[in-house]
Design an enzyme around this catalytic site. Structure first.
Site, PDB file in Angstrom:
ATOM      1  N   HIS A 145      52.029  78.202   5.272  1.00  0.00           N
ATOM      2  CA  HIS A 145      51.411  77.746   6.526  1.00  0.00           C
ATOM      3  C   HIS A 145      51.807  76.293   6.839  1.00  0.00           C
ATOM      4  CE1 HIS A 145      49.113  81.416   6.857  1.00  0.00           C
ATOM      5  NE2 HIS A 145      48.430  81.195   5.756  1.00  0.00           N
ATOM      6  N   ASP A 164      43.594  68.824   6.557  1.00  0.00           N
ATOM      7  CA  ASP A 164      42.334  69.135   5.849  1.00  0.00           C
ATOM      8  C   ASP A 164      42.661  69.562   4.412  1.00  0.00           C
ATOM      9  OD1 ASP A 164      41.665  72.602   6.864  1.00  0.00           O
ATOM     10  OD2 ASP A 164      43.565  71.524   6.778  1.00  0.00           O
TER      11      ASP A 164
HETATM   12  O1  RIB Z   1      45.417  79.522   8.721  1.00  0.00           O
HETATM   13  C1  RIB Z   1      46.075  78.632   7.857  1.00  0.00           C
HETATM   14  C2  RIB Z   1      45.589  77.241   8.047  1.00  0.00           C
HETATM   15  O2  RIB Z   1      44.206  77.149   7.692  1.00  0.00           O
HETATM   16  C3  RIB Z   1      46.291  76.221   7.120  1.00  0.00           C
HETATM   17  O3  RIB Z   1      46.338  74.971   7.756  1.00  0.00           O
HETATM   18  C4  RIB Z   1      45.391  76.148   5.931  1.00  0.00           C
HETATM   19  O4  RIB Z   1      45.481  74.878   5.256  1.00  0.00           O
HETATM   20  C5  RIB Z   1      44.048  76.270   6.583  1.00  0.00           C
HETATM   21  O5  RIB Z   1      43.675  74.982   7.051  1.00  0.00           O
HETATM   22 CA    CA Z   2      45.475  72.978   6.633  1.00  0.00          CA
END
Ligand code: RIB
Ligand code: CA
Length: 321
Positions: A243, A10
């Site tokens: 992340h 995303d």
């Molecule tokens: O919590 C972090 C996640 O949420 C990552 O994938 C960031 O891109 C959001 O999508």
């Molecule tokens: Ca993400």
């Protein structure tokens, strides 16, 4: 070993850092980007994936996916974190290329069936596309090489949630889809906040990416300005947690992570919706909704410096190719 991956995403600023990492590292073959709502609405997620493909010359396909969760009301795009355009509101030319005509979940089904036991599904957004693929074609459970998820929070190192006290964003965006994916009889490894909140890109580190990784480093520096402002204002830190790139680091070098085995369930409603619970103790209970579910792997520790070194090395090589 070459990992052939479909990256469900995303994009999203940290997604872009992960996508470029997958494209950059020679041990990863990026087969496709499949897009999903989450950080951004689906049309922007897809536009951003196509933008990266065109700007950096990816060979991979792009397939547009789900615009909303399976059941819960949509939470809404994370504009405060990723900006209106998903890339920190930097100026962007509209891509002139198109996505694959198939929906993301159909693309996943077709590609996994065409290359049995070769494809690793890596999901770094809400798990709606993977759940739709499982519901439509449950036989893919036995045909994927592995499923790697950035999501969830299991309480190790006191990391329990980021969008609520007890839920991580990707799972919270579609908890029903996450429960379908975690409980299916296929091999899942979960890279959650337990380890992504232990891995940190400092502002100096991102400056180094800009200064040593050519155009791709400058792009990542540009799109991270908005993101770093969020982290500074909301958390008082000079940098950001790693992340989505952590999921790619796991694919490239699993030894950077310590895993814990046990079945996973997701709370799907009420104040704890999005809470991920892994049963890792071998205890017996009269009632046990974990008992008949496949034990999955949750990352509970990480060599965070190893992740940073791998990322910088990959992006430096790629940026100066
Ligand atoms: O919590 C972090 C996640 O949420 C990552 O994938 C960031 O891109 C959001 O999508
Ligand atoms: Ca993400």
């Amino acid at each position: 070993m070459n990992a052939k991956i479909i990256l469900d995403t995303d994009p999203g600023i940290d997604d872009a850092m992960a996508i470029l990492f997958a494209e950059a590292n020679p041990n990863v073959e990026l087969v496709a980007l499949t897009t999903v709502f989450g950080n951004t609405e689906i049309d922007i997620s897809t536009r951003n994936a196509l933008y990266l493909k065109q700007r950096f010359g990816f060979k991979c396909d792009v397939a547009k996916g789900a615009s909303k969760p399976l059941k819960r009301p949509p939470v809404g795009a994370s504009i405060a974190v990723h900006g209106e355009n998903g890339f920190g509101n930097v100026d962007m030319k509209e891509p002139t290329i198109s996505a694959d005509p198939r929906a993301a979940h159909q693309y996943i089904i077709d590609t996994v069936k065409a290359s049995p036991n070769e494809i690793t599904l890596v999901a770094v957004g809400p798990l709606t596309n993977l759940a739709l693929a499982l519901i439509e074609a449950p036989e893919i459970r036995g045909l994927v090489k592995e499923v790697v998820i950035m999501g969830g929070a299991f309480g190790t190192h006191e990391h329990t949630g980021n969008v609520t006290p007890f839920a991580e964003a990707n799972v919270h965006d579609d908890p029903h889809a996450a429960d379908v994916v975690f409980t299916a009889d296929w091999p899942v490894t979960v890279i959650g906040l337990d380890v992504t909140h232990e891995t940190f890109f400092s502002t100096d580190y991102i400056d180094t990416l800009r200064d040593t990784c050519g155009e791709v480093g400058e792009f990542m520096w540009d799109i991270s300005r908005f993101y770093l402002d969020f982290y500074k204002s909301r958390m008082g830190v000079n940098g950001c947690f790693v992340h989505d790139p952590s999921a790619i680091a796991y694919v490239i070098n699993p030894s950077l992570f310590t895993l814990r085995e046990g079945p996973i369930r997701v709370v799907c409603d009420g104040p704890a919706e999005g809470l991920t619970l892994q049963k890792y103790k071998q205890t017996q209970h009269k009632t046990d909704e974990w008992a008949d579910k496949k034990p999955q792997q949750v990352a509970v520790a990480v060599n965070d410096q190893g992740v940073l070194d791998l990322y910088l090395d990959s992006m430096t090589q790629y940026g100066n190719r």
